[in-house]
Motif scaffolding. Structure first.
Motif, PDB file in Angstrom:
ATOM      1  N   ILE A  68       6.588  -7.295  -0.636  1.00 29.35           N
ATOM      2  CA  ILE A  68       5.741  -8.277   0.043  1.00 29.35           C
ATOM      3  C   ILE A  68       4.302  -8.212  -0.454  1.00 29.35           C
ATOM      4  N   CYS A  69       3.797  -7.019  -0.656  1.00 25.84           N
ATOM      5  CA  CYS A  69       2.383  -6.839  -0.999  1.00 25.84           C
ATOM      6  C   CYS A  69       2.156  -6.648  -2.496  1.00 25.84           C
ATOM      7  N   GLN A  70       3.171  -6.898  -3.301  1.00 29.31           N
ATOM      8  CA  GLN A  70       3.039  -6.698  -4.744  1.00 29.31           C
ATOM      9  C   GLN A  70       1.848  -7.437  -5.345  1.00 29.31           C
ATOM     10  N   PRO A  71       1.585  -8.697  -4.972  1.00 30.38           N
ATOM     11  CA  PRO A  71       0.414  -9.360  -5.572  1.00 30.38           C
ATOM     12  C   PRO A  71      -0.896  -8.632  -5.276  1.00 30.38           C
ATOM     13  N   PHE A  72      -1.017  -8.079  -4.062  1.00 34.17           N
ATOM     14  CA  PHE A  72      -2.213  -7.313  -3.722  1.00 34.17           C
ATOM     15  C   PHE A  72      -2.282  -6.040  -4.555  1.00 34.17           C
ATOM     16  N   SER A  73      -1.144  -5.371  -4.715  1.00 35.40           N
ATOM     17  CA  SER A  73      -1.101  -4.124  -5.484  1.00 35.40           C
ATOM     18  C   SER A  73      -1.492  -4.367  -6.934  1.00 35.40           C
ATOM     19  N   VAL A  74      -0.972  -5.432  -7.515  1.00 35.51           N
ATOM     20  CA  VAL A  74      -1.280  -5.759  -8.911  1.00 35.51           C
ATOM     21  C   VAL A  74      -2.764  -6.081  -9.058  1.00 35.51           C
ATOM     22  N   ALA A  75      -3.303  -6.895  -8.157  1.00 37.03           N
ATOM     23  CA  ALA A  75      -4.719  -7.258  -8.232  1.00 37.03           C
ATOM     24  C   ALA A  75      -5.606  -6.022  -8.079  1.00 37.03           C
ATOM     25  N   LEU A  76      -5.257  -5.146  -7.139  1.00 41.51           N
ATOM     26  CA  LEU A  76      -6.043  -3.929  -6.923  1.00 41.51           C
ATOM     27  C   LEU A  76      -5.958  -3.007  -8.134  1.00 41.51           C
ATOM     28  N   PHE A  77      -4.763  -2.788  -8.649  1.00 41.91           N
ATOM     29  CA  PHE A  77      -4.589  -1.914  -9.811  1.00 41.91           C
ATOM     30  C   PHE A  77      -5.357  -2.447 -11.021  1.00 41.91           C
ATOM     31  N   THR A  78      -5.302  -3.753 -11.224  1.00 47.53           N
ATOM     32  CA  THR A  78      -6.018  -4.376 -12.342  1.00 47.53           C
ATOM     33  C   THR A  78      -7.524  -4.152 -12.194  1.00 47.53           C
ATOM     34  N   CYS A  79      -8.024  -4.334 -10.995  1.00 43.26           N
ATOM     35  CA  CYS A  79      -9.452  -4.123 -10.745  1.00 43.26           C
ATOM     36  C   CYS A  79      -9.836  -2.660 -10.985  1.00 43.26           C
ATOM     37  N   ILE A  80      -9.015  -1.739 -10.498  1.00 44.68           N
ATOM     38  CA  ILE A  80      -9.296  -0.312 -10.688  1.00 44.68           C
ATOM     39  C   ILE A  80      -9.362   0.031 -12.173  1.00 44.68           C
ATOM     40  N   GLN A  81      -8.456  -0.540 -12.960  1.00 44.06           N
ATOM     41  CA  GLN A  81      -8.475  -0.301 -14.407  1.00 44.06           C
ATOM     42  C   GLN A  81      -9.740  -0.866 -15.053  1.00 44.06           C
TER      43      GLN A  81
END
Length: 110
Positions: A68-81
């Motif tokens: 369910i929260c995969q889009p949030f996880s991807v956006a957060l991980f991308t930002c962290i990188q």
């Protein structure tokens, strides 16, 4: 944009309402969570808050928060990188500097 639309749809079901966010009402207070304060104080703080606003209610409802929260996880991980100057200590497992409170200015990178 596509990931953000999916994230917004997930938030509508498993996070605080857009109206509450617009009014500045947050779902949870991070005062007792040093890691949360670290994440919220960084350049990806808003994305972390969005991710948490999806994950917490989904987990509470017993739903598959990973999907369910995969889009949030991807956006957060991308930002962290994209911000290693702030997040590398956490990503690499190095001993982090003390976590700042959300209302404390972030110290300059070493």
């Amino acid at each position: 944009a596509k990931a953000r639309d999916a994230a917004d749809a997930a938030a509508a079901n498993f996070g605080q309402s857009a109206e509450n966010k617009a009014a500045g009402k947050t779902r949870r207070v991070a005062d007792k969570c040093p890691f949360c304060n670290f994440m919220l104080a960084g350049p990806c703080g808003t994305l972390y808050e969005d991710w948490d606003d999806c994950v917490h209610p989904a987990k509470t409802a017993g739903r598959d928060f990973v999907t369910i929260c995969q889009p949030f996880s991807v956006a957060l991980f991308t930002c962290i990188q994209q911000h290693p100057e702030y997040y590398d200590e956490v990503r690499t497992g190095e001993a982090p500097r003390p976590f700042p409170r959300r209302d404390t200015p972030r110290p300059p990178p070493p």
